[in-house]
Design a protein around this motif. Structure first.
Motif, PDB file in Angstrom:
ATOM      1  N   THR A  77      18.067   9.467  -1.205  1.00  0.00           N
ATOM      2  CA  THR A  77      18.841  10.089  -0.135  1.00  0.00           C
ATOM      3  C   THR A  77      18.980  11.577  -0.417  1.00  0.00           C
ATOM      4  N   ASP A  78      18.599  12.394   0.563  1.00  0.00           N
ATOM      5  CA  ASP A  78      18.747  13.844   0.423  1.00  0.00           C
ATOM      6  C   ASP A  78      20.214  14.216   0.595  1.00  0.00           C
ATOM      7  N   LEU A  79      20.806  14.813  -0.433  1.00  0.00           N
ATOM      8  CA  LEU A  79      22.230  15.150  -0.392  1.00  0.00           C
ATOM      9  C   LEU A  79      22.536  16.285   0.585  1.00  0.00           C
ATOM     10  N   LEU A  80      21.529  17.082   0.944  1.00  0.00           N
ATOM     11  CA  LEU A  80      21.775  18.190   1.864  1.00  0.00           C
ATOM     12  C   LEU A  80      21.966  17.697   3.293  1.00  0.00           C
ATOM     13  N   TYR A  81      21.019  16.910   3.801  1.00  0.00           N
ATOM     14  CA  TYR A  81      21.079  16.532   5.214  1.00  0.00           C
ATOM     15  C   TYR A  81      20.905  15.035   5.465  1.00  0.00           C
ATOM     16  N   GLY A  82      20.869  14.238   4.385  1.00  0.00           N
ATOM     17  CA  GLY A  82      20.870  12.793   4.555  1.00  0.00           C
ATOM     18  C   GLY A  82      19.528  12.154   4.798  1.00  0.00           C
ATOM     19  N   ASP A  83      18.427  12.908   4.714  1.00  0.00           N
ATOM     20  CA  ASP A  83      17.104  12.317   4.914  1.00  0.00           C
ATOM     21  C   ASP A  83      16.841  11.245   3.857  1.00  0.00           C
ATOM     22  N   LYS A  84      16.117  10.182   4.268  1.00  0.00           N
ATOM     23  CA  LYS A  84      15.771   9.095   3.358  1.00  0.00           C
ATOM     24  C   LYS A  84      14.311   9.228   2.929  1.00  0.00           C
ATOM     25  N   ASN A  85      14.036   8.733   1.725  1.00  0.00           N
ATOM     26  CA  ASN A  85      12.669   8.703   1.225  1.00  0.00           C
ATOM     27  C   ASN A  85      12.568   7.557   0.238  1.00  0.00           C
ATOM     28  N   ASN A  86      11.415   7.449  -0.391  1.00  0.00           N
ATOM     29  CA  ASN A  86      11.159   6.323  -1.266  1.00  0.00           C
ATOM     30  C   ASN A  86      10.470   6.801  -2.537  1.00  0.00           C
ATOM     31  N   LEU A  87      10.970   6.349  -3.676  1.00  0.00           N
ATOM     32  CA  LEU A  87      10.337   6.600  -4.972  1.00  0.00           C
ATOM     33  C   LEU A  87       9.633   5.328  -5.407  1.00  0.00           C
ATOM     34  N   SER A  88       8.317   5.416  -5.554  1.00  0.00           N
ATOM     35  CA  SER A  88       7.520   4.252  -5.947  1.00  0.00           C
ATOM     36  C   SER A  88       7.053   4.417  -7.384  1.00  0.00           C
ATOM     37  N   LEU A  89       7.125   3.314  -8.150  1.00  0.00           N
ATOM     38  CA  LEU A  89       6.672   3.323  -9.537  1.00  0.00           C
ATOM     39  C   LEU A  89       5.364   2.559  -9.662  1.00  0.00           C
ATOM     40  N   ARG A  90       4.427   3.196 -10.335  1.00  0.00           N
ATOM     41  CA  ARG A  90       3.155   2.541 -10.623  1.00  0.00           C
ATOM     42  C   ARG A  90       2.652   3.066 -11.949  1.00  0.00           C
ATOM     43  N   ASN A  91       2.387   2.135 -12.856  1.00  0.00           N
ATOM     44  CA  ASN A  91       1.960   2.513 -14.217  1.00  0.00           C
ATOM     45  C   ASN A  91       2.960   3.473 -14.853  1.00  0.00           C
ATOM     46  N   ASP A  92       4.243   3.206 -14.615  1.00  0.00           N
ATOM     47  CA  ASP A  92       5.355   3.964 -15.212  1.00  0.00           C
ATOM     48  C   ASP A  92       5.457   5.396 -14.719  1.00  0.00           C
ATOM     49  N   GLU A  93       4.706   5.761 -13.714  1.00  0.00           N
ATOM     50  CA  GLU A  93       4.820   7.090 -13.102  1.00  0.00           C
ATOM     51  C   GLU A  93       5.438   6.941 -11.717  1.00  0.00           C
ATOM     52  N   GLY A  94       6.317   7.881 -11.354  1.00  0.00           N
ATOM     53  CA  GLY A  94       6.941   7.842 -10.042  1.00  0.00           C
ATOM     54  C   GLY A  94       6.196   8.684  -9.032  1.00  0.00           C
TER      55      GLY A  94
END
Length: 599
Positions: free
Chosen positions: A565-582
């Motif tokens: 969640t973007d603290l500035l304006y509330g935009d949403k996004n996704n952090l994906s993990l693969r092979n221990d890298e985001g």
């Protein structure tokens, strides 16, 4: 280092709001060059109402630096209050420089509704400021004073600067000033069309100023006739350094850069210190008794670091929480003035400000930000960041970048990347361009020398309603951005936690990641933030931002996906993990920033 980490994580972020006190409450819009106080108006202490202070606090501010409070030389007649007139030929502008202090034991009479009770009015302002939950900072200028310094308000037994000096010699250890025996002071030769008061007739403008023998000028110029570009309105204070450079005071033991302020204070107790040292220490302690919470020191590097050890250790002994910040423009001196001089904070002008300005103007790369950070990693807690103050050009002026919104990514980075304070200058949050030709002061900087109005700020002030009622849509949006950003800084604990840049990693591993973009992470055990800023005014960028494996492991993330969640304006996004890298898929617009919280 462990103690430093603990300090980062337990202290909250400090946000300093510098306000030029005489300009803040002025509602007049005449803005005549060289205008009088009647024509152009002046703000007062009482203009900082409960409502005004509440709005400043809500902006995300913790400390107000009231600039121009001590009584300085000015061109106005207050003789009915026992104040002598100042010669316009040794005053810059009409309202005068706040750095030519005339009486350190009182305040500028321009700022009072009733000059006879000006100090009481300031004390009431201090009380209102504290009631609003804000701390008070004022200026002390130890390097120099006004040419006509005379305190009519000093406590009994306190002699003014220079009163007991032996003026028959250039230098004497306990003289307050340096002299040119048998030479009278001569005014500068005015050049480039300059005339005091813009050429206006005045009984005191007669081509001469009575000072015999002549004193050295504040910037160190020794000639009895200083140049127009010298600080001719001030005189240099003697701290015990002879004209040949010899030090007539004790120096600290070699290991005292590791000693705390208590040991520094003890060191000076049995030492013979100079008269100027005592005078300024007493001045600082006086203002602490008035209720001031800290000081901003002008041109601190022009005064010996040993004096600062003496002065600041005395201040900290009286108030351990006192806020002490200073101008030091030589990076080679930073560590000495912090560790030996016991400064809390120094302007990071030469490195961070100048680097960020180059990036904003389009010919600097964000790659340089980590270089500056690494250079001062051991003292980063003490390096105060800013984009505007009274000495610097307004962001919105053509001489800087000409567009206030260009500051958004820079402010995001400066506010969130470090644990040190961030400072903004009043009007910055509404895009004030400093366009006025005020007389002595010229466009690009809001004049500190003249009676003048500050148009964008006045629109926010809205005739004392302090509700932004006259602001344009864009100006309101800009202030809203500052409010969101500064409140994130003071309310989110990760801002005082660990900081790791991921910029270089993404430059190496991420397609379409550009040197106009900058990214880093901030975190504690409880909160993880990812900051991405685009400094480009025209180009959007799309890329898959990478969070390195070592950070993912340190954050102990083990799920395939995390919501951001973007603290500035509330935009949403996704952090994906693969092979221990985001990985985060980013589309970032021109001048946009994200402060993503990992949930």
């Amino acid at each position: 280092m462990d103690n430093l980490k603990e300090e980062k994580q337990t202290n909250s972020k400090k946000v300093v709001y510098q306000v030029f006190t005489r300009l803040f409450g002025n509602t007049k819009t005449t803005n005549k060059p060289w205008g009088t106080i009647e024509e152009n108006g002046v703000g007062k202490f009482v203009d900082f109402t409960d409502k005004a202070l509440h709005e400043i606090k809500d902006l995300g501010v913790t400390h107000i630096w009231y600039t121009g409070v001590p009584h300085h030389a000015l061109v106005n007649d207050y003789t009915q209050y026992g104040i002598s007139n100042d010669d316009p030929e040794v005053v810059k502008g009409r309202a005068g420089s706040p750095y030519a202090v005339k009486d350190y034991y009182n305040v500028n009479p321009d700022l009072a509704v009733d000059p006879a009770h000006r100090l009481d009015e300031f004390k009431q302002l201090v009380e209102r400021t504290h009631k609003a939950g804000l701390k008070v900072i004022i200026d002390i200028v130890p390097n120099h004073v006004a040419r006509k310094y005379k305190s009519i308000s000093a406590p009994n037994g306190v002699e003014g600067f220079g009163v007991l000096d032996d003026t028959s010699v250039t230098y004497k250890k306990d003289n307050n000033f340096y002299y040119n025996p048998n030479e009278a002071f001569k005014l500068p030769e005015w050049k480039d069309g300059y005339l005091p008061l813009g050429g206006e007739k005045n009984a005191l403008i007669d081509g001469k100023f009575d000072e015999n023998p002549a004193k050295w000028t504040g910037n160190g110029a020794r000639a009895s006739q200083p140049d127009q570009n010298d600080w001719y309105e001030t005189v240099k204070v003697n701290y015990g350094i002879s004209s040949g450079g010899q030090k007539d005071f004790d120096t600290l033991p070699n290991n005292f850069d590791e000693a705390d302020y208590k040991l520094h204070y003890e060191f000076w107790q049995d030492k013979e210190v100079l008269d100027s040292w005592k005078k300024f220490k007493d001045i600082a302690l006086y203002w602490l008794d008035v209720g001031v919470d800290g000081f901003r020191y002008d041109m601190a590097e022009m005064v010996p670091v040993e004096f600062w050890s003496y002065m600041n250790s005395a201040i900290k002994t009286k108030n351990p929480d006192a806020f002490l910040m200073a101008e030091v423009y030589n990076p080679d001196l930073y560590r000495a003035y912090i560790r030996i001089g016991k400064m809390d904070y120094l302007y990071d002008k030469v490195d961070m400000y100048d680097s960020i300005k180059h990036i904003m103007k389009g010919y600097g790369w964000t790659d340089h930000i980590p270089v500056v950070r690494n250079k001062f990693e051991d003292i980063e807690l003490h390096m105060l960041y800013f984009l505007e103050n009274h000495d610097e050009q307004r962001i919105a002026s053509p001489q800087f970048v000409g567009k206030a919104e260009t500051a958004k990514p820079a402010m995001t980075v400066l506010t969130t990347i470090g644990t040190s304070p961030i400072m903004i200058y009043f009007g910055q949050e509404v895009g004030e361009p400093g366009a006025e030709d005020a007389g002595f002061g010229k466009p690009s900087r809001t004049s500190i020398f003249d009676y003048i109005g500050v148009p964008h700020h006045q629109r926010w002030m809205n005739n004392g309603k302090f509700d932004g009622g006259q602001l344009s849509k864009d100006e309101k949006a800009l202030r809203d951005f500052y409010k969101r950003l500064l409140n994130i800084a003071i309310h989110n604990e990760a801002i005082m936690g660990e900081s790791r840049e991921i910029h270089y990693y993404n430059k190496e591993h991420t397609n379409n990641y550009n040197h106009r973009v900058f990214s880093f992470v901030r975190y504690t055990a409880n909160e993880k933030l990812i900051v991405v800023s685009n400094f480009d005014e025209e180009t959007s960028y799309e890329f898959a931002l990478k969070i390195p494996k070592e950070i993912i492991r340190e954050w102990k993330l083990n799920k395939e996906n995390y919501i951001l969640t973007d603290l500035l304006y509330g935009d949403k996004n996704n952090l994906s993990l693969r092979n221990d890298e985001g990985t985060i898929k980013i589309r970032i617009n021109p001048l946009q920033s994200f402060i993503f919280e990992v949930l």
